[in-house]
Design a protein around this motif. Structure first.
Motif, PDB file in Angstrom:
ATOM      1  N   ALA A 110      26.597  31.537  -0.744  1.00 44.12           N
ATOM      2  CA  ALA A 110      26.320  33.212  -0.894  1.00 44.12           C
ATOM      3  C   ALA A 110      26.750  33.730  -2.304  1.00 44.12           C
ATOM      4  CB  ALA A 110      27.103  33.797   0.210  1.00 44.12           C
ATOM      5  N   SER A 111      26.090  34.771  -2.700  1.00 43.98           N
ATOM      6  CA  SER A 111      26.484  35.460  -3.682  1.00 43.98           C
ATOM      7  C   SER A 111      28.113  35.461  -3.666  1.00 43.98           C
ATOM      8  CB  SER A 111      25.747  36.916  -3.690  1.00 43.98           C
ATOM      9  OG  SER A 111      26.688  37.582  -4.747  1.00 43.98           O
ATOM     10  N   GLY A 112      28.543  34.862  -5.179  1.00 42.98           N
ATOM     11  CA  GLY A 112      30.261  35.027  -5.044  1.00 42.98           C
ATOM     12  C   GLY A 112      30.760  33.872  -4.648  1.00 42.98           C
ATOM     13  N   ILE A 155      21.187  36.349   4.993  1.00 42.36           N
ATOM     14  CA  ILE A 155      22.194  36.293   4.192  1.00 42.36           C
ATOM     15  C   ILE A 155      23.439  35.994   4.894  1.00 42.36           C
ATOM     16  CG2 ILE A 155      23.807  37.354   2.560  1.00 42.36           C
ATOM     17  CD1 ILE A 155      21.393  38.998   1.383  1.00 42.36           C
ATOM     18  N   ASP A 173      30.334  39.025   4.219  1.00 36.62           N
ATOM     19  CA  ASP A 173      30.008  37.624   3.914  1.00 36.62           C
ATOM     20  C   ASP A 173      31.303  37.164   3.648  1.00 36.62           C
ATOM     21  OD1 ASP A 173      28.269  35.260   3.880  1.00 36.62           O
ATOM     22  OD2 ASP A 173      28.779  35.062   1.625  1.00 36.62           O
ATOM     23  N   ARG A 174      32.052  37.577   2.837  1.00 33.21           N
ATOM     24  CA  ARG A 174      33.459  37.176   2.340  1.00 33.21           C
ATOM     25  C   ARG A 174      34.499  37.155   3.883  1.00 33.21           C
ATOM     26  NH1 ARG A 174      37.613  35.068   0.406  1.00 33.21           N
ATOM     27  NH2 ARG A 174      38.986  36.076  -1.304  1.00 33.21           N
ATOM     28  N   SER A 228      23.551  35.269   8.242  1.00 31.62           N
ATOM     29  CA  SER A 228      23.254  34.299   9.418  1.00 31.62           C
ATOM     30  C   SER A 228      24.289  34.346  10.599  1.00 31.62           C
ATOM     31  CB  SER A 228      22.994  32.898   8.792  1.00 31.62           C
ATOM     32  OG  SER A 228      24.096  32.572   7.822  1.00 31.62           O
ATOM     33  N   ARG A 233      27.579  41.645   0.890  1.00 30.11           N
ATOM     34  CA  ARG A 233      28.439  40.351   0.416  1.00 30.11           C
ATOM     35  C   ARG A 233      29.997  40.521   0.923  1.00 30.11           C
ATOM     36  NH1 ARG A 233      30.101  40.545  -5.928  1.00 30.11           N
ATOM     37  NH2 ARG A 233      28.046  39.609  -6.395  1.00 30.11           N
ATOM     38  N   PRO A 242      27.152  27.496   6.215  1.00 31.42           N
ATOM     39  CA  PRO A 242      27.003  28.390   4.974  1.00 31.42           C
ATOM     40  C   PRO A 242      28.364  28.395   4.104  1.00 31.42           C
ATOM     41  CG  PRO A 242      26.465  29.669   6.749  1.00 31.42           C
ATOM     42  CD  PRO A 242      26.650  28.337   7.463  1.00 31.42           C
ATOM     43  N   ILE A 243      28.124  28.476   2.912  1.00 25.05           N
ATOM     44  CA  ILE A 243      29.150  28.745   2.197  1.00 25.05           C
ATOM     45  C   ILE A 243      29.249  30.137   1.797  1.00 25.05           C
ATOM     46  CG2 ILE A 243      30.670  28.068  -0.229  1.00 25.05           C
ATOM     47  CD1 ILE A 243      29.803  25.871   1.184  1.00 25.05           C
ATOM     48  N   ARG A 244      30.381  30.790   2.304  1.00 23.44           N
ATOM     49  CA  ARG A 244      30.608  32.394   2.258  1.00 23.44           C
ATOM     50  C   ARG A 244      30.998  32.832   0.911  1.00 23.44           C
ATOM     51  NH1 ARG A 244      27.517  34.276   6.649  1.00 23.44           N
ATOM     52  NH2 ARG A 244      28.109  32.849   8.448  1.00 23.44           N
ATOM     53  N   SER A 245      30.741  33.951   0.636  1.00 23.89           N
ATOM     54  CA  SER A 245      31.151  34.777  -0.819  1.00 23.89           C
ATOM     55  C   SER A 245      32.666  34.482  -0.878  1.00 23.89           C
ATOM     56  CB  SER A 245      30.690  36.015  -0.431  1.00 23.89           C
ATOM     57  OG  SER A 245      31.262  36.839  -1.814  1.00 23.89           O
ATOM     58  N   GLY A 246      33.125  34.138  -1.886  1.00 24.06           N
ATOM     59  CA  GLY A 246      34.655  33.871  -2.219  1.00 24.06           C
ATOM     60  C   GLY A 246      35.250  32.570  -1.803  1.00 24.06           C
ATOM     61  N   GLN A 247      34.102  31.598  -0.930  1.00 19.06           N
ATOM     62  CA  GLN A 247      34.755  30.313  -0.871  1.00 19.06           C
ATOM     63  C   GLN A 247      34.306  29.350  -1.963  1.00 19.06           C
ATOM     64  OE1 GLN A 247      32.806  29.679   2.870  1.00 19.06           O
ATOM     65  NE2 GLN A 247      34.558  30.312   4.029  1.00 19.06           N
ATOM     66  N   GLY A 257      33.713  34.408   6.089  1.00 18.45           N
ATOM     67  CA  GLY A 257      34.540  33.226   5.598  1.00 18.45           C
ATOM     68  C   GLY A 257      35.897  33.249   6.118  1.00 18.45           C
TER      69      GLY A 257
END
Lengths: 271, 249
Positions: free
Chosen positions: B170-172, A200, A153-154, A202, A150, B149-154, A157
């Motif tokens: 994503a989660s979050g 998750i 993933d952040r 990608s 996770r 994709p929409i990432r965690s925190g977004q 972003g």
């Protein structure tokens, strides 16, 4: 002009510094001119893993503040003459890094080196955002467990939003490096599967580094694992990762997976 | 003899939407009135025959002040059909009614060519075709498509309408839409549809692993969801106060 790689993860303790040293050394072993840069001001470790902690005179903060010239701060590796380290300051904190100063240092480094590998601090604050700021390529280091995934993933972003490349409307190249992969625990189902992590996050996978005592042993010796024991499983995985990073199409194998019994090759292609 | 009190036919009440011009006065009001006069001088008759709504949400004004403002506008032939964003205490019985639930539309251009040469004091009824053109404009349901994709925190917030995501949430991460939410990927984070009060909004996803879903303010946590839908393509909608779910395909 050199290419800037940021090694980042969001979460701490997943293997950013180890991977920075191993990838930097592996690139240098291919004959490229490489600088590894420690952005973890206040908690510097890259000098230890590179075995250069007794030779640090000036650091990146001195260069940014104009107290030292870049060539004075760069430490040449004792084993590879085309591998250099720009250490972080241990006595300061991340506020000592300024966006303007970092930009000047990165532009200078790009002029002298083929590759600049930046070791990002954990977190998503100033240190981490400045480390990724001027990157062309990001290596996202992830462990096969939910919190690391996770956090990665952040970070992905942020890579798409806060880097200079993203702000210019370009896309930053992102690669996934799965570290501390334990074949036995994966077999038991105690860890996330490679497919799940890829699903998750990608982004393309450039390597799976097996959990190994070789990594710890190399760190304690003050040597990147790719230099300490080039024949070890993690070193081989880092060498392959570097080949993929430089654009070589190389199928990925998942460590520990049964293969070759009937002469069959279980080659896996990354997403 | 029975006395027929009412006609047998019932009164029919219908809804109809018109496009109104919204005026947003800014403090200091004297300066604003001067600017309005300036605008009226450049395109005379702009406000004639146009329904005008006064938006006072960001204006610090009391009932007396508001009465004076409406009078001042009346002197300039700007007739207010409704007031938006006022507190009930600001509005008196002789004032235009309070309005809410307005949907944004395109900005109205004030062009000089449009200005008909008319005397403001005894203005004739505007030609029939102009108000008709305005009335034809309907509120269009807006939508956005997100190709990654929409990432965690977004978080993606789109109160104007529907959100389509080609990729996972994503989660979050969270998606908040005034209309429906379509996710061509796995929904692991939060999805809130009909955020401005729209019970017709729905949520669609190709794989449901959501942390939280909400439609029109009614929400459901992952723990309260039927585990049968987990990991499957699902659509969710609202029936009364209950979120309903159904697998797709």
């Amino acid at each position: 002009m050199g290419k800037v790689i940021v090694v980042t993860s969001g979460k701490g303790g997943v293997g950013k510094t180890t991977s920075t040293a191993a990838l930097g050394a592996a690139l240098a072993q291919r004959g490229e001119k490489v600088a590894v840069v420690d952005f973890d001001v206040g908690l510097r470790n890259l000098d230890l893993v590179m075995g250069a902690e007794r030779r640090v005179v000036y650091d990146i903060v001195n260069v940014i503040q104009g107290d030292a010239k870049l060539p004075q701060a760069l430490i040449r590796d004792k084993r590879l003459e085309n591998l250099f380290l720009l250490p972080a300051s241990q006595t300061r904190d991340k506020d000592a890094l300024t966006p303007e100063g970092v930009e000047i240092v990165m532009n200078d480094l790009k002029r002298y080196f083929d590759w600049i590998v930046c070791d990002s601090p954990a977190g998503i604050e100033r240190g981490a955002t400045l480390a990724m700021r001027h990157a062309d390529v990001a290596v996202v280091v992830t462990n096969p467990e939910v919190s690391s995934v996770r956090d990665s993933d952040r970070i992905i972003g942020l890579l798409d939003a806060k880097t200079a490349k993203a702000e210019r409307g370009e896309r930053i190249e992102k690669h996934l490096l799965l570290t501390r992969y334990d074949a036995v625990r994966a077999e038991r189902g105690d860890m996330l599967k490679v497919e799940d992590v890829l699903d998750i996050l990608s982004i393309p996978l450039i390597g799976i580094i097996p959990e190994s005592t070789d990594v710890l042993r190399a760190s304690n010796l003050g040597s990147p694992v790719t230099l300490a024991d080039a024949r070890s499983a993690p070193a081989m995985a880092y060498f392959d990762a570097v080949r993929r990073l430089t654009g070589e199409p190389l199928p990925i194998t998942i460590p520990g997976e049964k293969r070759g019994i009937f002469g069959k090759i279980f080659g896996r292609k990354a997403a | 003899m029975t006395k027929v009190l009412t006609d047998a036919r019932s009164i029919r009440i219908k809804g109809r939407s018109f496009l109104a011009v919204v005026l947003t006065p800014e403090a200091p009001l004297d300066d604003w009135i001067v600017q309005l006069d300036d605008l009226a001088a450049r395109s005379a008759g702009f406000f004639l025959g146009r329904p005008v709504v006064l938006d006072v949400a960001d204006l610090d004004i009391d009932r007396k002040g508001l009465t004076e403002l409406i009078e001042q506008l009346g002197e300039r032939n700007v007739r207010i059909m409704g007031i938006e964003g006022a507190r009930p205490s600001q509005v008196g019985p002789n004032m235009p009614p309070l309005m809410k639930g307005g949907r944004p539309a395109a900005d109205v251009d004030v062009t000089e060519e449009e200005a008909p040469k008319v005397d403001l004091r005894n203005a004739p009824e505007p030609e029939a075709d102009r108000p008709k053109a305005a009335a034809e404009t309907r509120a269009v349901t807006q939508s956005i498509v997100i190709n990654e994709p929409i990432r965690s925190g977004q978080s993606v917030i789109f109160p104007e309408g529907d959100v389509t995501v080609i990729g996972s949430v994503a989660s979050g991460a969270e998606v908040i839409a005034g209309g429906s939410i379509h996710i061509y990927g796995t929904l692991r984070g939060r999805a809130m549809a009909g955020s401005l009060g729209n019970a017709q909004a729905r949520i669609f996803c190709t794989k449901l692993e959501a942390e939280l879903i909400a439609i029109d303010g009614i929400y459901k946590m992952a723990e309260d969801m039927d585990q049968d839908f987990n990991g499957r393509p699902v659509q969710l909608w609202l029936e009364g106060d209950i979120i309903m779910a159904e697998t797709l395909i």
